[in-house]
Structures are given as structure tokens and as C-alpha cells.
Design a protein around this motif. Structure first.
Motif, short mmCIF file in Angstrom:
data_model
loop_
_atom_site.label_atom_id
_atom_site.label_comp_id
_atom_site.label_asym_id
_atom_site.label_seq_id
_atom_site.Cartn_x
_atom_site.Cartn_y
_atom_site.Cartn_z
N ARG A 41 0.81 -1.22 0.00
CA ARG A 41 0.00 0.00 0.00
C ARG A 41 0.84 1.27 0.00
O ARG A 41 0.52 2.25 0.69
CB ARG A 41 -0.98 -0.01 1.17
N GLN A 42 1.89 1.25 -0.79
CA GLN A 42 2.71 2.45 -0.98
C GLN A 42 2.08 3.24 -2.14
O GLN A 42 2.54 3.17 -3.28
CB GLN A 42 4.15 2.07 -1.28
N ALA A 43 1.02 3.97 -1.82
CA ALA A 43 0.15 4.54 -2.84
C ALA A 43 0.86 5.52 -3.77
O ALA A 43 0.71 5.45 -4.99
CB ALA A 43 -1.04 5.24 -2.16
N VAL A 56 -6.99 12.21 -6.15
CA VAL A 56 -7.03 10.96 -6.91
C VAL A 56 -7.98 11.08 -8.09
O VAL A 56 -7.68 10.63 -9.20
CB VAL A 56 -7.42 9.78 -6.00
N VAL A 57 -9.16 11.69 -7.86
CA VAL A 57 -10.12 11.88 -8.95
C VAL A 57 -9.49 12.70 -10.07
O VAL A 57 -9.61 12.36 -11.26
CB VAL A 57 -11.40 12.58 -8.44
N THR A 91 -5.70 3.88 1.20
CA THR A 91 -4.43 4.48 0.80
C THR A 91 -4.10 5.75 1.57
O THR A 91 -2.93 6.14 1.67
CB THR A 91 -4.44 4.81 -0.70
N GLY A 92 -5.12 6.44 2.08
CA GLY A 92 -4.89 7.70 2.77
C GLY A 92 -4.72 8.88 1.84
O GLY A 92 -4.46 10.00 2.30
N LEU A 100 -7.20 -0.45 -6.10
CA LEU A 100 -6.70 -0.06 -4.78
C LEU A 100 -6.63 1.45 -4.65
O LEU A 100 -7.04 2.02 -3.63
CB LEU A 100 -5.32 -0.66 -4.53
N LEU A 101 -6.12 2.11 -5.68
CA LEU A 101 -5.97 3.56 -5.61
C LEU A 101 -7.31 4.28 -5.50
O LEU A 101 -7.37 5.42 -5.03
CB LEU A 101 -5.19 4.07 -6.82
N SER A 102 -8.37 3.63 -5.93
CA SER A 102 -9.69 4.24 -5.81
C SER A 102 -10.26 4.09 -4.40
O SER A 102 -11.28 4.70 -4.07
CB SER A 102 -10.67 3.63 -6.82
#
Length: 484
Positions: free
Chosen positions: A69-71, A133-134, A126-127, A119-121
Motif C-alpha cells: 500500500r505504498q500509494a 485521486v479523482v 491508501t490515505g 486499490l488507488l480508488s
């Protein structure tokens, strides 16, 4: 391979060709590939034009960053991996040996890309700030573009398109952007006007569709209208099958973007691709009717619009329009400008295109020679028709020569082309009202032509679909939080 083995393999291949569902097709295809030894090909790593060691490195890096989870680092790694490999993994040769999918090393990469986007969504995991992100996903979606399904003309052969769309819809692969000309316009409008539940109902029972659009006019009316068939009958059938929404209403109701090609009758008017952006209040009914007005078969049509007062009026009433196939059977450039489309899936059933296209898309010397011969003839015909057309510009012969030149000079293919097998009876009944049994046969053949391409279509649209799913998820979460 012994004669007995070859006979057994042939029997297995017959099961593939005669499958009546995607599940039975996959099972039969897996049986054939196991018997022929082709199944081991997917385990190989000697891929054309693919840097396999680099692909494996990127796949493992994406997996490691996702699992830990290293976003922030995952975002950068994902962008690099996609830019490095998306082009080479679109190579058609990766899908030429097995209909089950590409080599597994490529499949694992696509699986990891999709899992990383998912995951990124999940910003709770992810924090990362949802708005950030959007914004990044929307920029990425703009850069990677979108897919469209383009449906050609082809009179009654256009019912094959319904099978293509049913096969894609059932696998969750039906693009949001749809385009159609002539009969393809009728099918595209019918699908774009229905939401998912209504499409499931339609695809489950095609008996509600009318197929009696062709009714010959009396001789006197033929002379008066300079056409063979009754446009009122065609209009009634389109209305029954598709309803009477405008482009804007259809988009607001289903989220599908339908585009309809129409060709002008006036010399200095341009062909148009109508959609909710440039013809929001134009009715799908009038657009499909105009796009299907084959010269000589039906009279030219006037487009209609319906505003807020719900009154239907003529749209550009002094202009009349004819069959969209003549000037834009598969209008790729206009779709690219209107909707950012850069990946085109074409269902091509025009009888002057599809049979040779089906041969040319195969591998081997004979298909290559057929493709080369057809291309040579087409280029020469376009050149000669262009010369004659210009020479006869002041005469009544100019218009038919211009239409003939447009038919020869345009491109009829896309990135992925779907060509059904044409039975002799189907070709003979191209301009006839088909029966319920014939409709079912056309639709099944459309599905059978699509099933071998499902794996390729799935992979080539993974990024686009993953980004769309992520953006929708993030916006729904943001909307929910803003209302609490």
C-alpha cells in the motif's frame, strides 16, 4: 498427428463453431487447444515486440507496491508501466493463437494494472485525498482515451449487430460510445435508448422486435417519390423498436452516447455525425430514418427536433439527408474529435466489405494476397472515380459518381474488426423482411463472431474501464460524504 487425431480435432472444432453460448464456446475452444497443443503457447515468454523481462519486472513491482500500500509510489509505477507497455501489448499477434487470452505473462500484467487502479480508488485504504485521486484519474482517462463500437450499414444483415452487442453486454464490455450508419444506426439508437435492465429484457427475448420495415409502394407512388419502399412503414418500425427519445434524452436516461451518420443531398453541405453534443434536441427516430434512406430505396429525409414545449419540428428544414454509409460508414475521425475516442471496435456487415474483410484478417499468405489485391483495386477505383467525377461536375452524373467515390474511398475497419460469417441465404435476403427464425440466426452468428475476440477486447479496454470504475467510485464516496 494421425488421421484419427485429426478427425477428433475436427469434431472438436465443429463444437467451437456451433456453440450457442459464450460458456460452451470457451469450453469447446479450451478442448481444441488442449488437443492441438496450442494451450502450451500461453505459458511461453517468447512474445513478438514485447520486452518480456521488463514486463515481468513492472508486474512484480506493481504487485509489491500494491500489497504494501505504498500509494504514491504505486501511482508513479503504474503510469510508467502503462506508458511502456500499452502499445506493445496491443499487438494482434498476442491473440492470434489462443481465443482464451494472450500469453499468461501479459495477462498477469493486465490483472495487476486493474488491481492497482482498484486499490488507488479506495482512499480509505491508501490515505490519499479523494479530490487529488479523482483529478489524476480524470487526467489519465483523457490521456488514454476511450473506446467506441461502430456499427456499419448492411440492410437486414445489420441484425448481426444485435448479436455483437449482446455478446459484449453480457461480458460487461459494451462501450459507452456507440455509432451507427443506416441499419447500424437503428440498432445503435435502440440500444442507447435502453437502460441496462431494459437491455437484459430485450436480449433475453427478441420477439418484441419488428423486422417488417420494407413495404413496396404502389407504382404511382414509386414514380412520385422516386423510391421503392414506403418511408412511413420504416418510420413505424423504428418507432416501435426504439421509441422516440431525443439524443439528449437518451444520454440523460442511459449514459450511453449514440452517434448517427447522415449524408447530405445538397452538394455543398457536409456529412454529419449527430450526437447529444451537436444535435441534443434532434430525435433518434428521425436520425435513424435519415441514416437509412438508401437512394432509390427510400426518399431523402428531413431531421426533426423536439424542444422543451414537446412539439416536434423540422431541424434545418431545407436540408434533406440520405444513408450515412455513403459518407461515413465508420466515422472514426469525427468520433475522435467529438468524444476523445482512440480505440475503435467495428462490427462490419456491409456485403461489399465484410466477406473480404473476414478473409483478410486471417493470418497466412492467401489472406495477405487478398488484402493486397483488394487494397490495390480500391485505390485505383478511387483515383479513377475521382477523375471522372471532377470531369462531369456540371452534369447530372456528378451526384451518383460522388456517392460511388465516397463508398470506395473511405475506411471500413477499426482497431478490432468483427465480421460475421455470411450464409448464402442471408446474402440473398439482404433487402428483405426477415423472419423471427432468421433474426435469431443472425443474432447468434453475431455473437459467434464476437466470442473469439472477447479476450482481446477485454484487455484493450481494461485501463479505460478501470479508470471509469474508479472515478465513479470516488465521486460516489465524495457525494455521500458531502450530504452527511
Amino acid at each position: 498427428m494421425s488421421a484419427l487425431d485429426r478427425l477428433g480435432l475436427r469434431d472438436r472444432m465443429v463444437k467451437v463453431a456451433d456453440a450457442t453460448s459464450y460458456e460452451s464456446f470457451l469450453a469447446a475452444a479450451a478442448d481444441v487447444e488442449e488437443a492441438s497443443g496450442a494451450s502450451t503457447w500461453r505459458d511461453g515468454v517468447d512474445l513478438p515486440n514485447v520486452d518480456v523481462p521488463l514486463l515481468v519486472t513492472h508486474t512484480e513491482e506493481l504487485r509489491r507496491l500494491r500489497e504494501s500500500r505504498q500509494a504514491e509510489r504505486l501511482v508513479a509505477a503504474l503510469e510508467e508501466a502503462l506508458y511502456r507497455h500499452q502499445g506493445e501489448l496491443a499487438d494482434v499477434r498476442l491473440y492470434g493463437t489462443s481465443v482464451l487470452g494472450p500469453p499468461k505473462v501479459a495477462e498477469r500484467f493486465w490483472d495487476e494494472v486493474e488491481a492497482s487502479i482498484d486499490l488507488l480508488s479506495d482512499t480509505a485504504a491508501t490515505g490519499l485525498p479523494p479530490a487529488l485521486v479523482v483529478a489524476r484519474f480524470e487526467r489519465a482517462a483523457h490521456v488514454f482515451g476511450r473506446s467506441a463500437l461502430l456499427l456499419s450499414g448492411g440492410a437486414s444483415l445489420g441484425f448481426f449487430h444485435i448479436g455483437v452487442m449482446r455478446a459484449l453486454f453480457n461480458q460487461g464490455l459494451l462501450p459507452t460510445v456507440l455509432s451507427g450508419s443506416s441499419m447500424g444506426a437503428m440498432v445503435a439508437c435502440g440500444v442507447a435508448a435502453r437502460n441496462d435492465d431494459e437491455l437484459r429484457t430485450l436480449f433475453g427475448d427478441l420477439g418484441t422486435l419488428r423486422t417488417d420495415a420494407l413495404r413496396m409502394l404502389p407504382p404511382g407512388e414509386m414514380r412520385r417519390q422516386r423510391s421503392v419502399y414506403d418511408p412511413i412503414q420504416l418510420r413505424d418500425v423504428i418507432l416501435h423498436n426504439n421509441g422516440d427519445l431525443t439524443f439528449g434524452e437518451a444520454f440523460a436516461r442511459t449514459g450511453r452516447i449514440v452517434n448517427v451518420s447522415v449524408s447530405p443531398t445538397r452538394e455543398r453541405q457536409k456529412p454529419r455525425v449527430l450526437c447529444y453534443l451537436n444535435a441534443c434536441d434532434v430525435t433518434l427516430l428521425s436520425a435513424a430514418l435519415a441514416s437509412s434512406a438508401v437512394p432509390g430505396a427510400f426518399p431523402p429525409a428531413v431531421l426533426e427536433q423536439r424542444g422543451r414545449d414537446h412539439v416536434t419540428r423540422a431541424y434545418m428544414g431545407t436540408e434533406t439527408w440520405i444513408d450515412g454509409t455513403f459518407k461515413g460508414d465508420v466515422p472514426k475521425q469525427r468520433l475522435a474529435r467529438l468524444h476523445g475516442v482512440n480505440h475503435f471496435i467495428v462490427s462490419q456487415v456491409n456485403p461489399h466489405v465484410a466477406p473480404l474483410g473476414r478473409i483478410a484478417q486471417r493470418q497466412g499468405v492467401v489472406p495477405f494476397l487478398v488484402d493486397a489485391a483488394v487494397s490495390s483495386v480500391r485505390v485505383r477505383a478511387a483515383h479513377d472515380l475521382g477523375l471522372v467525377r471532377r470531369a462531369l461536375a456540371p452534369t447530372p452524373l456528378y451526384k451518383p459518381l460522388d456517392l460511388a467515390h465516397s463508398l470506395v474511398d473511405q475506411s471500413y475497419g477499426g482497431d478490432i474488426d468483427i465480421h460475421p460469417r455470411f450464409r448464402a441465404r442471408a446474402l440473398m435476403r439482404t433487402f428483405a423482411n426477415i423472419s423471427r427464425a432468421e433474426l435469431e440466426a443472425h443474432v447468434l452468428e453475431g455473437e459467434r463472431s464476437t466470442w473469439p475476440l472477447i479476450a482481446r477486447i477485454k484487455d484493450q479496454t481494461r485501463v479505460e474501464r478501470g479508470l471509469a470504475r474508479a472515478i465513479a467510485r470516488l465521486k460516489s464516496v465524495d457525494l455521500g460524504s458531502s450530504t452527511t
